[in-house]
Write an enzyme that holds these catalytic residues in place. Structure first.
Site, short mmCIF file in Angstrom:
data_model
loop_
_atom_site.label_atom_id
_atom_site.label_comp_id
_atom_site.label_asym_id
_atom_site.label_seq_id
_atom_site.Cartn_x
_atom_site.Cartn_y
_atom_site.Cartn_z
N GLY A 1 0.78 -1.23 0.00
CA GLY A 1 0.00 0.00 0.00
C GLY A 1 0.81 1.28 0.00
N GLU B 1 4.97 -6.11 2.12
CA GLU B 1 4.55 -6.80 0.89
C GLU B 1 4.05 -5.77 -0.11
OE1 GLU B 1 1.82 -9.66 2.68
OE2 GLU B 1 0.18 -8.23 2.49
N GLY C 1 3.82 -3.84 -3.66
CA GLY C 1 3.86 -4.13 -5.09
C GLY C 1 4.14 -2.84 -5.83
N ARG C 2 3.18 -1.93 -5.73
CA ARG C 2 3.22 -0.68 -6.47
C ARG C 2 4.54 0.09 -6.29
NH1 ARG C 2 -1.60 1.74 -7.56
NH2 ARG C 2 -2.44 0.53 -5.83
N ARG D 1 -6.39 1.20 -14.97
CA ARG D 1 -6.54 2.10 -13.82
C ARG D 1 -7.27 3.41 -14.14
NH1 ARG D 1 -3.01 4.13 -11.19
NH2 ARG D 1 -3.88 3.85 -9.13
N CYS E 1 -15.05 -0.79 -27.13
CA CYS E 1 -16.42 -0.24 -27.22
C CYS E 1 -16.97 -0.04 -25.83
CB CYS E 1 -17.31 -1.15 -28.03
SG CYS E 1 -17.04 -0.94 -29.79
N GLU E 2 -16.45 0.95 -25.19
CA GLU E 2 -16.78 1.24 -23.79
C GLU E 2 -16.33 2.69 -23.60
OE1 GLU E 2 -17.41 1.98 -20.40
OE2 GLU E 2 -17.78 -0.18 -20.50
C1 LIG Z 1 -2.60 -5.85 -3.36
C2 LIG Z 1 -1.91 -6.32 -2.15
C3 LIG Z 1 -0.61 -5.90 -1.86
C4 LIG Z 1 0.15 -4.92 -2.71
O1 LIG Z 1 -0.42 -3.67 -2.73
P1 LIG Z 1 0.43 -2.45 -3.34
O2 LIG Z 1 -0.56 -1.32 -3.29
O3 LIG Z 1 0.78 -2.83 -4.71
O4 LIG Z 1 1.60 -2.24 -2.47
C5 LIG Z 1 0.00 -6.42 -0.76
N1 LIG Z 1 -0.63 -7.30 0.06
C6 LIG Z 1 -1.89 -7.71 -0.18
C7 LIG Z 1 -2.51 -8.67 0.75
C8 LIG Z 1 -2.58 -7.23 -1.28
O5 LIG Z 1 -3.82 -7.65 -1.50
#
Ligand SMILES: *Cc1c(COP(=O)(O)O)cnc(C)c1O
Length: 421
Positions: A230, A272, A274-275, A310, A341-342
């Site tokens: 997050g 954890e 990602g972004r 997004r 087509c949206e």
């Molecule tokens: C989606 C998700 C993440 C990654 O979220 P980011 O916004 O990409 O950091 C980490 N943990 C869980 C459980 C998620 O569902």
């Protein structure tokens, strides 16, 4: 205002396009590695700190392998993601399995891989025991509910489908302790794309306090605290990066005050994200296909929301650079669209850009996480290739584009001529 830069020139990109036609996603390996190292270094004060890359953000084994080499594990939340981690060579406690509404087959696979299992609900303890057996190490996802203010994307924790309540958390650890489990972790994730580091410091404090309380009442020992993902990125040029070192300092302060001072350490800190890890280092490259003037000006690309959802899904801002026109003044207002087509299929609405022409190449920024990954096949749109820009400038295809045969693979055309019988 921070400039949104690209890791390649127009000339270089044109060479790449000769071999790999647009649209495609391209990831910058050097920047991903540097960012991964910075992230790790920021938490080096915590022995055993580990980031588990959220596979759903960019599910590609090459990216996962790069991050694994940098010391990251994998955060998986589906069967496919577990299998992808396994095929990438990431197994055991380098996998955090954080699912929800989880089917038995996923728990079984997570157990087979000896992944760290992070349960989303107290009811999952008995379910896991019945279908896959209880592991030696267990983690629960905490939902602090009204104790924590919501953040924009994920909303109020009370409304979120994730996690245990406080009472369930206490009851859950007690159940597992009484069943003989000796290794424990705790997890929460209550933010998405949050740029305020204070939010994560506050989250860490909530978890550290909870650990202190649970250790006291239940006499169990926590090995790790997983602060989730997050962490946000500045999609807009005027936004600032999250201050990672201030975040780390803030968490360290709370760690010393609550964990160290109460003799509860050492506890490994996990994340954890990602972004934050790959988001800014992936670009969707497309060409202008048509310019259309009606009540507005439209620039239609050869990509569509199947390649990047997004903007259509959340109205999210993604910066757009027109290659070779960086120095031209952005004095024409366009809706930048795709061909689906949206009517939502727009990468930008009322965006000021330099005057566009057919065949202009555009780079859509910050598509390195939750970009390609969210793609779908609605309207028969095919997903693009993914390319990796290596550190020496070499480009490798890390995913080929889909073909019509891929799209039709689940259909049985052979049966159609004799139907209906
Ligand atoms: C989606 C998700 C993440 C990654 O979220 P980011 O916004 O990409 O950091 C980490 N943990 C869980 C459980 C998620 O569902």
């Amino acid at each position: 205002m921070a400039e949104k830069l690209l890791p390649f020139t127009k000339r270089q990109l044109e060479e790449i396009i000769k071999k790999y036609p647009t649209p495609f996603h391209i990831y910058d390996e050097k920047a991903i590695r540097e960012n991964a190292r910075d992230f790790k270094a920021a938490f080096s004060w915590n022995e055993g700190f580990k980031e588990f890359f959220a596979v759903k953000a960019a599910p590609n084994p090459y990216l996962m392998k790069i991050l694994h080499k940098e010391g990251f594990g994998a955060d998986c939340s589906s069967l496919a993601e577990l299998v992808m981690a396994e095929k990438t060579g990431i197994t055991g406690e380098e996998i955090m399995f954080t699912s929800n509404d989880t089917p038995a087959a996923e728990f079984l696979k997570a157990r087979e891989l000896q992944a760290v299992i992070n349960l989303d609900d107290i009811g999952h303890i008995a379910y896991l025991e019945k279908y896959a057996g209880l592991p030696a190490l267990i983690c629960f996802r905490y939902n602090p509910g009204p104790l924590k203010k919501g953040n924009l994307i994920i909303g109020h924790p009370e409304d979120a489908k994730y996690g245990f309540t406080r009472e369930q958390l206490i009851a859950g650890y007690k159940i597992c302790r009484d069943k003989g489990i000796k290794r424990f972790g705790i997890h929460t994730m209550v933010a998405s794309n949050e740029l305020d580091y204070g939010y994560f410091v506050e989250t860490a404090e909530i978890l550290f306090d909870l650990i202190a309380e649970l250790t006291g009442t239940l006499k169990i020992k926590f090995e790790f605290v997983n602060l989730g993902g997050g962490v946000g990125i500045p999609y807009r040029p005027e936004q600032k990066r999250l201050d990672l070192s201030a975040m780390s300092r803030g968490i360290k302060e709370k760690y010393e005050k609550i964990i160290v001072a109460n003799g509860l350490g050492p506890i490994r800190i996990y994340a954890e994200c990602g972004r934050y890890i790959t988001g800014p280092y992936g670009y969707l490259i497309a060409r202008v296909l048509h310019i259309k003037n009606t009540y507005k000006k439209f620039a239609g690309l050869d990509a569509c929301m199947a390649n990047l959802m997004r903007p259509a899904l959340y109205g999210a801002y993604h910066h757009i650079t027109v290659l070779g026109k960086e120095q031209k003044s952005p004095d024409v207002v366009y809706d930048v669209t795709g061909s689906l087509c949206e009517n939502n299929d727009k990468f930008a609405i009322d965006r000021r850009l330099p005057e566009l022409e057919r065949d202009d190449i555009v780079a859509i920024h910050d598509a390195g996480a939750h970009g390609f990954a969210m793609g779908f096949n609605y309207n028969g749109k095919l997903r693009s290739a993914e390319l990796l820009l290596r550190e020496q400038g070499e480009v490798v295809a890390i995913r080929r584009p889909e073909t019509l045969d891929d799209y039709f693979a689940t259909l049985d055309f052979a049966g159609v001529p004799s139907f209906p019988a």
